[in-house]
Design a protein around this motif. Structure first.
Motif, PDB file in Angstrom:
ATOM      1  N   LEU A 345      18.715 -21.888 -43.696  1.00  0.00           N
ATOM      2  CA  LEU A 345      19.974 -21.608 -44.370  1.00  0.00           C
ATOM      3  C   LEU A 345      21.121 -21.479 -43.372  1.00  0.00           C
ATOM      4  N   VAL A 346      20.856 -20.854 -42.246  1.00  0.00           N
ATOM      5  CA  VAL A 346      21.887 -20.724 -41.219  1.00  0.00           C
ATOM      6  C   VAL A 346      22.325 -22.099 -40.724  1.00  0.00           C
ATOM      7  N   VAL A 347      21.360 -22.987 -40.525  1.00  0.00           N
ATOM      8  CA  VAL A 347      21.685 -24.338 -40.064  1.00  0.00           C
ATOM      9  C   VAL A 347      22.537 -25.065 -41.102  1.00  0.00           C
ATOM     10  N   TRP A 348      22.160 -24.960 -42.394  1.00  0.00           N
ATOM     11  CA  TRP A 348      22.917 -25.677 -43.431  1.00  0.00           C
ATOM     12  C   TRP A 348      24.319 -25.104 -43.583  1.00  0.00           C
ATOM     13  N   VAL A 349      24.448 -23.780 -43.537  1.00  0.00           N
ATOM     14  CA  VAL A 349      25.782 -23.168 -43.601  1.00  0.00           C
ATOM     15  C   VAL A 349      26.620 -23.622 -42.412  1.00  0.00           C
ATOM     16  N   ALA A 350      26.007 -23.718 -41.249  1.00  0.00           N
ATOM     17  CA  ALA A 350      26.730 -24.206 -40.068  1.00  0.00           C
ATOM     18  C   ALA A 350      27.176 -25.648 -40.262  1.00  0.00           C
ATOM     19  N   VAL A 351      26.329 -26.466 -40.901  1.00  0.00           N
ATOM     20  CA  VAL A 351      26.711 -27.850 -41.187  1.00  0.00           C
ATOM     21  C   VAL A 351      27.923 -27.888 -42.108  1.00  0.00           C
ATOM     22  N   LEU A 352      27.905 -27.063 -43.167  1.00  0.00           N
ATOM     23  CA  LEU A 352      29.027 -27.035 -44.101  1.00  0.00           C
ATOM     24  C   LEU A 352      30.316 -26.602 -43.406  1.00  0.00           C
ATOM     25  N   LEU A 353      30.220 -25.557 -42.594  1.00  0.00           N
ATOM     26  CA  LEU A 353      31.412 -25.099 -41.875  1.00  0.00           C
ATOM     27  C   LEU A 353      31.866 -26.141 -40.857  1.00  0.00           C
ATOM     28  N   GLY A 354      30.908 -26.847 -40.261  1.00  0.00           N
ATOM     29  CA  GLY A 354      31.275 -27.912 -39.340  1.00  0.00           C
ATOM     30  C   GLY A 354      32.006 -29.041 -40.037  1.00  0.00           C
ATOM     31  N   LEU A 355      31.561 -29.371 -41.256  1.00  0.00           N
ATOM     32  CA  LEU A 355      32.264 -30.390 -42.029  1.00  0.00           C
ATOM     33  C   LEU A 355      33.679 -29.943 -42.356  1.00  0.00           C
ATOM     34  N   LYS A 356      33.825 -28.672 -42.704  1.00  0.00           N
ATOM     35  CA  LYS A 356      35.163 -28.166 -43.023  1.00  0.00           C
ATOM     36  C   LYS A 356      36.069 -28.216 -41.796  1.00  0.00           C
TER      37      LYS A 356
END
Length: 498
Positions: A345-356
Protein backbone atom coordinates in the motif's frame (compact mmCIF):
# COMPACT_ATOMS: atom_id res chain seq x y z
CA UNK A 1 -6.44 6.71 11.79
CA UNK A 2 -3.83 5.56 9.29
CA UNK A 3 -6.53 5.31 6.63
CA UNK A 4 -7.77 8.82 7.39
CA UNK A 5 -4.25 10.25 7.24
CA UNK A 6 -3.59 8.45 3.96
CA UNK A 7 -6.76 9.93 2.45
CA UNK A 8 -5.85 13.43 3.61
CA UNK A 9 -2.40 13.05 2.10
CA UNK A 10 -3.82 11.86 -1.22
CA UNK A 11 -6.36 14.71 -1.28
CA UNK A 12 -4.17 17.68 -0.40
CA UNK A 13 -0.56 16.87 -1.32
CA UNK A 14 0.69 19.07 -4.21
CA UNK A 15 -2.83 20.49 -4.58
CA UNK A 16 -1.61 23.85 -5.87
CA UNK A 17 1.73 22.80 -7.33
CA UNK A 18 0.63 23.11 -10.97
CA UNK A 19 -1.30 25.78 -12.79
CA UNK A 20 -4.83 25.47 -14.09
CA UNK A 21 -5.19 23.37 -17.21
CA UNK A 22 -7.35 24.68 -20.00
CA UNK A 23 -9.95 24.29 -21.22
CA UNK A 24 -11.96 22.70 -18.38
CA UNK A 25 -10.22 23.93 -15.23
CA UNK A 26 -9.72 27.39 -16.67
CA UNK A 27 -13.33 27.70 -17.81
CA UNK A 28 -14.86 26.80 -14.44
CA UNK A 29 -12.46 28.95 -12.44
CA UNK A 30 -12.88 31.89 -14.83
CA UNK A 31 -16.63 31.94 -14.27
CA UNK A 32 -16.18 31.55 -10.50
CA UNK A 33 -13.69 34.46 -10.27
CA UNK A 34 -16.00 36.62 -12.37
CA UNK A 35 -18.77 35.89 -9.87
CA UNK A 36 -16.53 36.73 -6.95
CA UNK A 37 -15.22 39.98 -8.42
CA UNK A 38 -18.52 41.24 -9.80
CA UNK A 39 -20.67 40.24 -6.84
CA UNK A 40 -23.20 38.75 -9.28
CA UNK A 41 -23.64 35.18 -7.99
CA UNK A 42 -26.80 34.64 -10.01
CA UNK A 43 -25.55 34.87 -13.61
CA UNK A 44 -22.48 32.80 -14.63
CA UNK A 45 -20.36 34.86 -17.01
CA UNK A 46 -17.26 34.03 -19.01
CA UNK A 47 -16.60 37.75 -19.56
CA UNK A 48 -18.20 41.02 -18.57
CA UNK A 49 -20.90 40.89 -21.24
CA UNK A 50 -21.25 37.20 -22.16
CA UNK A 51 -22.98 34.58 -20.02
CA UNK A 52 -21.84 31.00 -19.58
CA UNK A 53 -24.87 28.73 -19.32
CA UNK A 54 -23.52 25.23 -19.88
CA UNK A 55 -23.75 24.25 -16.19
CA UNK A 56 -25.83 25.26 -13.15
CA UNK A 57 -24.06 27.45 -10.59
CA UNK A 58 -23.20 25.26 -7.58
CA UNK A 59 -19.69 24.36 -8.77
CA UNK A 60 -18.99 28.03 -9.49
CA UNK A 61 -20.32 29.00 -6.07
CA UNK A 62 -18.09 26.45 -4.36
CA UNK A 63 -14.95 27.54 -6.24
CA UNK A 64 -15.68 31.25 -5.74
CA UNK A 65 -16.25 30.71 -2.01
CA UNK A 66 -12.99 28.80 -1.66
CA UNK A 67 -11.03 31.45 -3.56
CA UNK A 68 -12.69 34.14 -1.46
CA UNK A 69 -11.40 32.40 1.69
CA UNK A 70 -8.00 31.09 0.59
CA UNK A 71 -7.03 33.59 -2.12
CA UNK A 72 -6.65 33.54 -5.90
CA UNK A 73 -4.42 30.51 -6.38
CA UNK A 74 -4.80 27.04 -7.93
CA UNK A 75 -4.91 25.24 -4.58
CA UNK A 76 -7.92 27.28 -3.46
CA UNK A 77 -9.69 26.54 -6.73
CA UNK A 78 -9.21 22.79 -6.17
CA UNK A 79 -10.24 22.65 -2.51
CA UNK A 80 -13.96 21.93 -3.27
CA UNK A 81 -12.98 18.99 -5.47
CA UNK A 82 -10.56 17.61 -2.87
CA UNK A 83 -13.25 17.88 -0.19
CA UNK A 84 -15.70 16.07 -2.49
CA UNK A 85 -13.16 13.26 -2.86
CA UNK A 86 -12.87 12.94 0.92
CA UNK A 87 -16.66 13.04 1.31
CA UNK A 88 -17.03 10.22 -1.22
CA UNK A 89 -14.49 8.11 0.71
CA UNK A 90 -16.42 8.65 3.94
CA UNK A 91 -19.75 7.89 2.25
CA UNK A 92 -18.26 4.71 0.76
CA UNK A 93 -17.29 3.68 4.28
CA UNK A 94 -20.79 4.41 5.60
CA UNK A 95 -22.56 2.63 2.74
CA UNK A 96 -20.33 -0.44 3.02
CA UNK A 97 -20.94 -0.57 6.75
CA UNK A 98 -24.69 -0.66 6.14
CA UNK A 99 -24.77 -2.86 3.02
CA UNK A 100 -21.93 -5.29 3.81
CA UNK A 101 -20.83 -4.95 7.45
CA UNK A 102 -17.17 -5.72 7.93
CA UNK A 103 -16.07 -4.49 4.49
CA UNK A 104 -16.14 -0.77 5.23
CA UNK A 105 -12.40 -0.32 5.79
CA UNK A 106 -11.54 -2.21 2.61
CA UNK A 107 -14.18 -0.36 0.58
CA UNK A 108 -12.95 3.06 1.73
CA UNK A 109 -9.34 2.15 1.00
CA UNK A 110 -10.28 0.78 -2.43
CA UNK A 111 -12.12 3.97 -3.34
CA UNK A 112 -9.35 6.25 -2.08
CA UNK A 113 -6.65 4.44 -4.07
CA UNK A 114 -8.49 3.71 -7.33
CA UNK A 115 -6.81 5.55 -10.16
CA UNK A 116 -9.81 7.45 -11.56
CA UNK A 117 -11.26 8.79 -8.27
CA UNK A 118 -7.79 9.86 -7.17
CA UNK A 119 -6.94 11.47 -10.51
CA UNK A 120 -10.29 13.24 -10.76
CA UNK A 121 -9.75 14.75 -7.30
CA UNK A 122 -7.02 16.95 -8.80
CA UNK A 123 -9.16 18.40 -11.61
CA UNK A 124 -11.55 21.34 -11.31
CA UNK A 125 -14.75 20.04 -12.90
CA UNK A 126 -18.38 19.57 -11.90
CA UNK A 127 -18.06 15.78 -11.82
CA UNK A 128 -16.71 15.31 -8.30
CA UNK A 129 -19.23 17.58 -6.67
CA UNK A 130 -21.93 15.73 -8.62
CA UNK A 131 -20.56 12.36 -7.45
CA UNK A 132 -20.50 13.54 -3.83
CA UNK A 133 -24.09 14.83 -3.83
CA UNK A 134 -25.46 11.80 -5.69
CA UNK A 135 -23.69 9.46 -3.26
CA UNK A 136 -25.02 11.49 -0.34
CA UNK A 137 -28.56 11.01 -1.66
CA UNK A 138 -28.09 7.26 -2.13
CA UNK A 139 -26.58 6.87 1.35
CA UNK A 140 -29.54 8.68 2.89
CA UNK A 141 -31.92 6.37 1.01
CA UNK A 142 -30.03 3.28 2.23
CA UNK A 143 -30.21 4.53 5.81
CA UNK A 144 -33.94 5.17 5.41
CA UNK A 145 -34.44 1.70 3.95
CA UNK A 146 -32.15 -0.36 6.17
CA UNK A 147 -31.65 1.82 9.23
CA UNK A 148 -33.79 1.29 12.28
CA UNK A 149 -34.55 4.89 13.24
CA UNK A 150 -35.96 8.08 11.74
CA UNK A 151 -36.52 7.06 8.08
CA UNK A 152 -38.26 10.36 7.34
CA UNK A 153 -35.22 12.36 8.45
CA UNK A 154 -33.04 10.31 6.13
CA UNK A 155 -35.45 10.84 3.25
CA UNK A 156 -35.22 14.60 3.86
CA UNK A 157 -31.45 14.29 3.48
CA UNK A 158 -31.95 12.23 0.31
CA UNK A 159 -33.95 15.02 -1.34
CA UNK A 160 -31.39 17.60 -0.21
CA UNK A 161 -28.67 15.53 -1.87
CA UNK A 162 -30.63 15.30 -5.10
CA UNK A 163 -31.34 19.06 -5.02
CA UNK A 164 -27.62 19.83 -4.66
CA UNK A 165 -26.82 17.39 -7.49
CA UNK A 166 -29.44 19.10 -9.68
CA UNK A 167 -27.85 22.48 -8.94
CA UNK A 168 -24.49 21.00 -9.93
CA UNK A 169 -25.28 19.42 -13.29
CA UNK A 170 -29.02 19.57 -13.91
CA UNK A 171 -31.06 16.44 -14.85
CA UNK A 172 -28.03 14.06 -14.82
CA UNK A 173 -27.92 14.67 -11.07
CA UNK A 174 -31.14 12.66 -10.74
CA UNK A 175 -29.76 9.56 -12.46
CA UNK A 176 -29.59 7.47 -9.24
CA UNK A 177 -33.28 8.14 -8.55
CA UNK A 178 -34.53 5.44 -10.98
CA UNK A 179 -32.13 3.03 -9.27
CA UNK A 180 -33.84 3.67 -5.94
CA UNK A 181 -37.29 3.36 -7.51
CA UNK A 182 -36.41 0.07 -9.21
CA UNK A 183 -34.79 -1.40 -6.13
CA UNK A 184 -37.43 -0.69 -3.51
CA UNK A 185 -40.97 0.35 -4.28
CA UNK A 186 -42.17 -0.45 -0.76
CA UNK A 187 -40.57 2.54 0.94
CA UNK A 188 -42.12 4.89 -1.61
CA UNK A 189 -45.58 3.44 -0.95
CA UNK A 190 -45.11 3.58 2.83
CA UNK A 191 -44.03 7.22 2.78
CA UNK A 192 -46.01 8.51 -0.19
CA UNK A 193 -47.31 11.53 1.68
CA UNK A 194 -43.85 12.44 2.81
CA UNK A 195 -42.41 11.85 -0.64
CA UNK A 196 -44.77 14.50 -1.98
CA UNK A 197 -43.45 16.89 0.62
CA UNK A 198 -39.93 15.72 -0.29
CA UNK A 199 -40.51 16.70 -3.90
CA UNK A 200 -41.67 20.11 -2.65
CA UNK A 201 -38.46 20.38 -0.60
CA UNK A 202 -36.41 19.41 -3.65
CA UNK A 203 -38.17 22.04 -5.77
CA UNK A 204 -37.67 24.71 -3.10
CA UNK A 205 -33.91 24.07 -3.04
CA UNK A 206 -33.14 23.19 -6.65
CA UNK A 207 -35.43 25.31 -8.80
CA UNK A 208 -35.29 28.97 -7.63
CA UNK A 209 -32.02 29.64 -9.49
CA UNK A 210 -33.42 28.13 -12.70
CA UNK A 211 -36.60 30.19 -12.40
CA UNK A 212 -34.68 33.41 -11.75
CA UNK A 213 -32.32 33.11 -14.71
CA UNK A 214 -34.99 31.85 -17.10
CA UNK A 215 -37.24 34.81 -16.25
CA UNK A 216 -34.36 37.24 -16.76
CA UNK A 217 -33.14 35.61 -19.98
CA UNK A 218 -35.96 34.81 -22.43
CA UNK A 219 -35.19 31.69 -24.44
CA UNK A 220 -32.89 30.20 -21.80
CA UNK A 221 -35.35 27.43 -20.90
CA UNK A 222 -35.38 26.24 -24.51
CA UNK A 223 -31.57 26.35 -24.55
CA UNK A 224 -31.31 24.31 -21.33
CA UNK A 225 -33.73 21.65 -22.53
CA UNK A 226 -32.74 21.63 -26.20
CA UNK A 227 -28.95 22.01 -26.18
CA UNK A 228 -27.87 20.97 -22.71
CA UNK A 229 -30.18 17.96 -22.34
CA UNK A 230 -31.71 16.67 -25.57
CA UNK A 231 -28.81 17.44 -27.92
CA UNK A 232 -26.22 16.07 -25.49
CA UNK A 233 -28.13 12.81 -25.14
CA UNK A 234 -29.36 12.24 -28.69
CA UNK A 235 -26.75 13.89 -30.96
CA UNK A 236 -22.99 14.16 -31.42
CA UNK A 237 -23.21 17.95 -31.65
CA UNK A 238 -20.55 18.39 -28.98
CA UNK A 239 -18.12 15.84 -30.46
CA UNK A 240 -17.98 13.55 -27.45
CA UNK A 241 -17.58 10.07 -28.93
CA UNK A 242 -21.08 9.94 -30.36
CA UNK A 243 -20.35 7.03 -32.71
CA UNK A 244 -22.29 3.84 -32.11
CA UNK A 245 -19.11 2.27 -30.71
CA UNK A 246 -18.09 5.35 -28.73
CA UNK A 247 -19.24 3.85 -25.44
CA UNK A 248 -16.67 1.05 -25.84
CA UNK A 249 -13.89 3.51 -26.65
CA UNK A 250 -14.58 5.57 -23.54
CA UNK A 251 -16.02 3.41 -20.79
CA UNK A 252 -14.18 0.12 -21.20
CA UNK A 253 -10.72 1.72 -20.77
CA UNK A 254 -12.07 4.01 -18.06
CA UNK A 255 -13.40 1.10 -16.00
CA UNK A 256 -10.40 -1.13 -16.68
CA UNK A 257 -7.71 1.45 -15.94
CA UNK A 258 -9.65 3.69 -13.58
CA UNK A 259 -10.19 0.84 -11.09
CA UNK A 260 -6.48 -0.01 -10.85
CA UNK A 261 -5.02 -1.60 -8.77
CA UNK A 262 -8.26 -3.39 -7.88
CA UNK A 263 -9.38 -4.28 -11.41
CA UNK A 264 -8.86 -8.02 -10.90
CA UNK A 265 -11.44 -8.29 -8.12
CA UNK A 266 -13.91 -6.22 -10.13
CA UNK A 267 -13.41 -8.45 -13.18
CA UNK A 268 -14.08 -11.55 -11.09
CA UNK A 269 -17.31 -9.99 -9.80
CA UNK A 270 -18.40 -9.11 -13.36
CA UNK A 271 -17.61 -12.63 -14.55
CA UNK A 272 -19.88 -14.07 -11.88
CA UNK A 273 -22.67 -11.54 -12.44
CA UNK A 274 -24.69 -13.63 -14.97
CA UNK A 275 -24.90 -16.43 -12.41
CA UNK A 276 -25.97 -13.97 -9.72
CA UNK A 277 -28.72 -12.61 -11.96
CA UNK A 278 -30.07 -16.12 -12.55
CA UNK A 279 -30.09 -16.79 -8.80
CA UNK A 280 -31.87 -13.51 -8.10
CA UNK A 281 -34.89 -14.75 -10.04
CA UNK A 282 -35.70 -16.65 -6.84
CA UNK A 283 -37.46 -14.28 -4.38
CA UNK A 284 -35.81 -15.83 -1.32
CA UNK A 285 -32.34 -15.47 -2.78
CA UNK A 286 -33.13 -11.94 -3.86
CA UNK A 287 -34.16 -10.99 -0.33
CA UNK A 288 -31.10 -12.67 1.17
CA UNK A 289 -28.75 -10.86 -1.21
CA UNK A 290 -30.57 -7.54 -1.46
CA UNK A 291 -27.37 -5.56 -0.88
CA UNK A 292 -25.58 -7.24 -3.78
CA UNK A 293 -28.62 -6.71 -5.98
CA UNK A 294 -28.80 -3.04 -5.03
CA UNK A 295 -25.13 -2.46 -5.81
CA UNK A 296 -25.44 -4.24 -9.15
CA UNK A 297 -28.46 -2.14 -10.15
CA UNK A 298 -26.66 1.01 -8.98
CA UNK A 299 -23.80 0.24 -11.38
CA UNK A 300 -25.61 -1.27 -14.35
CA UNK A 301 -28.63 1.00 -14.81
CA UNK A 302 -26.70 4.31 -14.96
CA UNK A 303 -23.99 2.64 -17.05
CA UNK A 304 -26.63 1.59 -19.59
CA UNK A 305 -27.84 5.20 -19.77
CA UNK A 306 -24.29 6.47 -20.27
CA UNK A 307 -23.73 3.98 -23.08
CA UNK A 308 -26.98 4.87 -24.86
CA UNK A 309 -26.32 8.60 -24.59
CA UNK A 310 -24.26 10.02 -27.46
CA UNK A 311 -22.27 12.35 -25.21
CA UNK A 312 -19.61 10.22 -23.52
CA UNK A 313 -16.68 11.26 -21.35
CA UNK A 314 -14.66 9.25 -18.79
CA UNK A 315 -15.66 11.34 -15.77
CA UNK A 316 -19.36 10.74 -16.41
CA UNK A 317 -19.01 7.35 -14.69
CA UNK A 318 -17.24 8.76 -11.62
CA UNK A 319 -20.39 8.43 -9.41
CA UNK A 320 -20.34 4.67 -10.07
CA UNK A 321 -17.00 4.17 -8.34
CA UNK A 322 -18.57 4.07 -4.88
CA UNK A 323 -20.64 0.94 -5.62
CA UNK A 324 -17.70 -0.49 -7.55
CA UNK A 325 -15.43 -0.04 -4.52
CA UNK A 326 -17.96 -1.77 -2.25
CA UNK A 327 -18.33 -4.62 -4.75
CA UNK A 328 -14.55 -5.04 -4.81
CA UNK A 329 -14.52 -5.22 -1.01
CA UNK A 330 -17.32 -7.82 -1.01
CA UNK A 331 -15.57 -9.86 -3.69
CA UNK A 332 -12.32 -9.88 -1.73
CA UNK A 333 -14.14 -10.99 1.40
CA UNK A 334 -15.85 -13.74 -0.59
CA UNK A 335 -12.44 -14.93 -1.74
CA UNK A 336 -11.03 -14.64 1.81
CA UNK A 337 -8.49 -12.04 0.75
CA UNK A 338 -7.13 -9.76 3.43
CA UNK A 339 -6.03 -6.20 2.85
CA UNK A 340 -2.74 -5.98 0.94
CA UNK A 341 0.40 -5.73 3.02
CA UNK A 342 1.31 -2.31 4.34
CA UNK A 343 4.46 -2.25 2.22
CA UNK A 344 2.42 -2.79 -0.95
CA UNK A 345 0.00 0.00 0.00
CA UNK A 346 2.84 2.38 0.77
CA UNK A 347 4.35 1.72 -2.65
CA UNK A 348 1.03 2.31 -4.44
CA UNK A 349 0.33 5.51 -2.50
CA UNK A 350 3.83 6.68 -3.41
CA UNK A 351 3.08 5.92 -7.07
CA UNK A 352 -0.12 7.99 -6.91
CA UNK A 353 1.66 10.90 -5.26
CA UNK A 354 4.45 10.59 -7.80
CA UNK A 355 1.93 10.83 -10.61
CA UNK A 356 0.44 13.93 -9.02
CA UNK A 357 3.85 15.55 -8.63
CA UNK A 358 4.75 14.50 -12.17
CA UNK A 359 1.93 16.61 -13.57
CA UNK A 360 3.72 19.69 -12.23
CA UNK A 361 6.73 18.85 -14.42
CA UNK A 362 4.82 17.78 -17.52
CA UNK A 363 5.23 20.41 -20.25
CA UNK A 364 1.88 21.21 -21.81
CA UNK A 365 0.50 24.20 -23.66
CA UNK A 366 -2.65 23.83 -21.55
CA UNK A 367 -0.95 25.06 -18.37
CA UNK A 368 -2.26 28.59 -17.78
CA UNK A 369 0.53 29.40 -15.30
CA UNK A 370 3.11 29.06 -18.09
CA UNK A 371 1.08 31.42 -20.25
CA UNK A 372 0.89 33.88 -17.36
CA UNK A 373 4.68 33.81 -16.97
CA UNK A 374 5.19 34.34 -20.71
CA UNK A 375 2.83 37.32 -20.74
CA UNK A 376 4.29 38.89 -17.60
CA UNK A 377 7.79 38.66 -19.11
CA UNK A 378 6.63 40.64 -22.15
CA UNK A 379 4.23 43.20 -20.69
CA UNK A 380 5.22 46.57 -19.27
CA UNK A 381 1.91 47.83 -17.93
CA UNK A 382 -0.16 45.72 -15.55
CA UNK A 383 -2.27 43.35 -17.64
CA UNK A 384 -5.99 43.88 -17.14
CA UNK A 385 -7.23 41.97 -20.19
CA UNK A 386 -6.01 39.16 -22.48
CA UNK A 387 -7.70 38.94 -25.88
CA UNK A 388 -7.49 35.78 -27.99
CA UNK A 389 -8.08 36.34 -31.71
CA UNK A 390 -9.85 33.31 -33.18
CA UNK A 391 -7.78 30.95 -31.04
CA UNK A 392 -8.22 28.59 -28.10
CA UNK A 393 -9.03 30.81 -25.13
CA UNK A 394 -6.86 30.29 -22.05
CA UNK A 395 -9.43 31.05 -19.38
CA UNK A 396 -7.07 29.91 -16.63
CA UNK A 397 -5.32 33.26 -17.02
CA UNK A 398 -8.29 34.81 -15.21
CA UNK A 399 -6.87 33.35 -12.00
CA UNK A 400 -3.14 33.52 -12.74
CA UNK A 401 -3.12 37.10 -14.08
CA UNK A 402 -6.27 38.41 -12.41
CA UNK A 403 -7.22 39.77 -15.84
CA UNK A 404 -10.38 39.53 -17.90
CA UNK A 405 -10.22 36.99 -20.72
CA UNK A 406 -12.01 37.38 -24.04
CA UNK A 407 -12.18 35.61 -27.39
CA UNK A 408 -12.91 37.70 -30.47
CA UNK A 409 -13.67 37.12 -34.14
CA UNK A 410 -12.08 38.98 -37.02
CA UNK A 411 -15.44 39.92 -38.52
CA UNK A 412 -18.78 40.81 -36.95
CA UNK A 413 -21.06 37.79 -36.87
CA UNK A 414 -24.39 38.46 -38.62
CA UNK A 415 -27.23 38.75 -36.16
CA UNK A 416 -29.11 35.78 -37.60
CA UNK A 417 -26.04 33.56 -37.15
CA UNK A 418 -25.22 34.59 -33.60
CA UNK A 419 -25.84 32.04 -30.87
CA UNK A 420 -28.20 33.50 -28.31
CA UNK A 421 -26.43 31.70 -25.47
CA UNK A 422 -22.74 30.72 -25.22
CA UNK A 423 -21.65 32.34 -28.52
CA UNK A 424 -18.31 31.29 -29.95
CA UNK A 425 -16.83 34.81 -29.66
CA UNK A 426 -17.36 37.63 -27.20
CA UNK A 427 -16.91 40.51 -29.68
CA UNK A 428 -15.45 41.32 -33.08
CA UNK A 429 -12.03 42.80 -33.84
CA UNK A 430 -13.13 46.36 -34.61
CA UNK A 431 -15.15 46.70 -31.41
CA UNK A 432 -12.37 45.27 -29.26
CA UNK A 433 -9.72 47.52 -30.80
CA UNK A 434 -11.72 50.60 -29.88
CA UNK A 435 -12.20 49.38 -26.32
CA UNK A 436 -8.54 48.42 -25.89
CA UNK A 437 -7.40 51.85 -27.07
CA UNK A 438 -9.33 53.47 -24.23
CA UNK A 439 -8.00 51.14 -21.52
CA UNK A 440 -4.22 50.50 -21.48
CA UNK A 441 -3.08 47.08 -20.33
CA UNK A 442 -4.66 44.83 -22.95
CA UNK A 443 -2.56 41.97 -24.32
CA UNK A 444 -3.49 40.15 -27.54
CA UNK A 445 -2.74 36.57 -28.63
CA UNK A 446 -3.08 34.90 -32.01
CA UNK A 447 -1.67 31.90 -33.85
CA UNK A 448 1.72 32.53 -35.39
CA UNK A 449 0.52 31.12 -38.71
CA UNK A 450 -2.22 33.76 -38.89
CA UNK A 451 -0.09 36.69 -37.75
CA UNK A 452 0.35 38.33 -41.20
CA UNK A 453 -3.39 38.20 -41.85
CA UNK A 454 -4.40 39.44 -38.39
CA UNK A 455 -1.80 42.22 -38.21
CA UNK A 456 -2.95 43.45 -41.62
CA UNK A 457 -6.58 43.41 -40.52
CA UNK A 458 -5.65 45.41 -37.44
CA UNK A 459 -3.84 47.96 -39.64
CA UNK A 460 -6.92 48.20 -41.88
CA UNK A 461 -8.91 49.35 -38.83
CA UNK A 462 -6.44 52.16 -38.11
CA UNK A 463 -4.24 50.45 -35.52
CA UNK A 464 -0.86 48.74 -35.46
CA UNK A 465 0.01 45.43 -33.83
CA UNK A 466 3.36 45.33 -32.00
CA UNK A 467 4.77 41.86 -31.19
CA UNK A 468 6.14 41.41 -27.68
CA UNK A 469 9.08 39.05 -27.48
CA UNK A 470 9.53 35.77 -29.31
CA UNK A 471 6.57 33.57 -30.22
CA UNK A 472 5.29 31.37 -27.39
CA UNK A 473 3.68 27.99 -28.11
CA UNK A 474 3.42 28.99 -31.79
CA UNK A 475 1.49 32.10 -30.78
CA UNK A 476 2.28 35.78 -31.16
CA UNK A 477 1.75 37.84 -28.03
CA UNK A 478 1.28 41.49 -28.95
CA UNK A 479 -0.24 44.81 -28.06
CA UNK A 480 -2.03 47.38 -30.20
CA UNK A 481 -2.09 51.15 -30.49
CA UNK A 482 -3.58 53.68 -32.92
CA UNK A 483 -1.65 53.82 -36.19
CA UNK A 484 -0.91 57.53 -35.69
CA UNK A 485 0.79 56.72 -32.41
CA UNK A 486 -0.52 57.59 -29.00
CA UNK A 487 1.01 60.76 -27.48
CA UNK A 488 4.27 60.05 -25.73
CA UNK A 489 4.52 56.42 -26.80
CA UNK A 490 7.75 54.96 -28.10
CA UNK A 491 6.93 51.52 -29.57
CA UNK A 492 10.51 50.72 -30.49
CA UNK A 493 11.61 50.83 -26.85
CA UNK A 494 8.85 48.65 -25.52
CA UNK A 495 10.06 45.65 -23.60
CA UNK A 496 10.53 42.68 -25.89
CA UNK A 497 9.40 44.48 -29.07
CA UNK A 498 10.68 42.97 -32.28
Amino acid sequence: MWLALTCLLLAFAFLGSRGLWDPDEGRYVNVAVNMLDSGDWLNPRRSGDVGHWTKPPLTYWAIASSIGVFGKNPAAARVPVALSYLLCIWLTWRLARRLAPGTERTAALVYATMLLPFGASQLVTTDYLLAAFETLAVWAFVEARLGARHPRAWLILMWVGFALAFLTKGPPGLLPLPVLLVFDRQIWRQHLGFQLSGVVLFAALALPWYVAVIVNNPGLFEYFVGDEVINRVTTDKFGRHGEWYGWAQVYIPTLALGTLPWTGALWRWARGLPGDIRRWSDPETRRAEKSLLFLAVWVLLPLLVFCLSRSRLPLYVLPLFTPLAILVAIQRRKEHLALPRARWLVVWVAVLLGLKFGTTLWPTHKDASQWASAINERAILPVHEVIFVEDMTRYGLRLHLDAEIEKISLDPIPLHLQARFNPDSDEDLETELAEAAEEPGAIWVCKQARWPEISERIRAHGYIAIPLGAPFEERIIFRTEPATGAPGTRPATQKGAQ
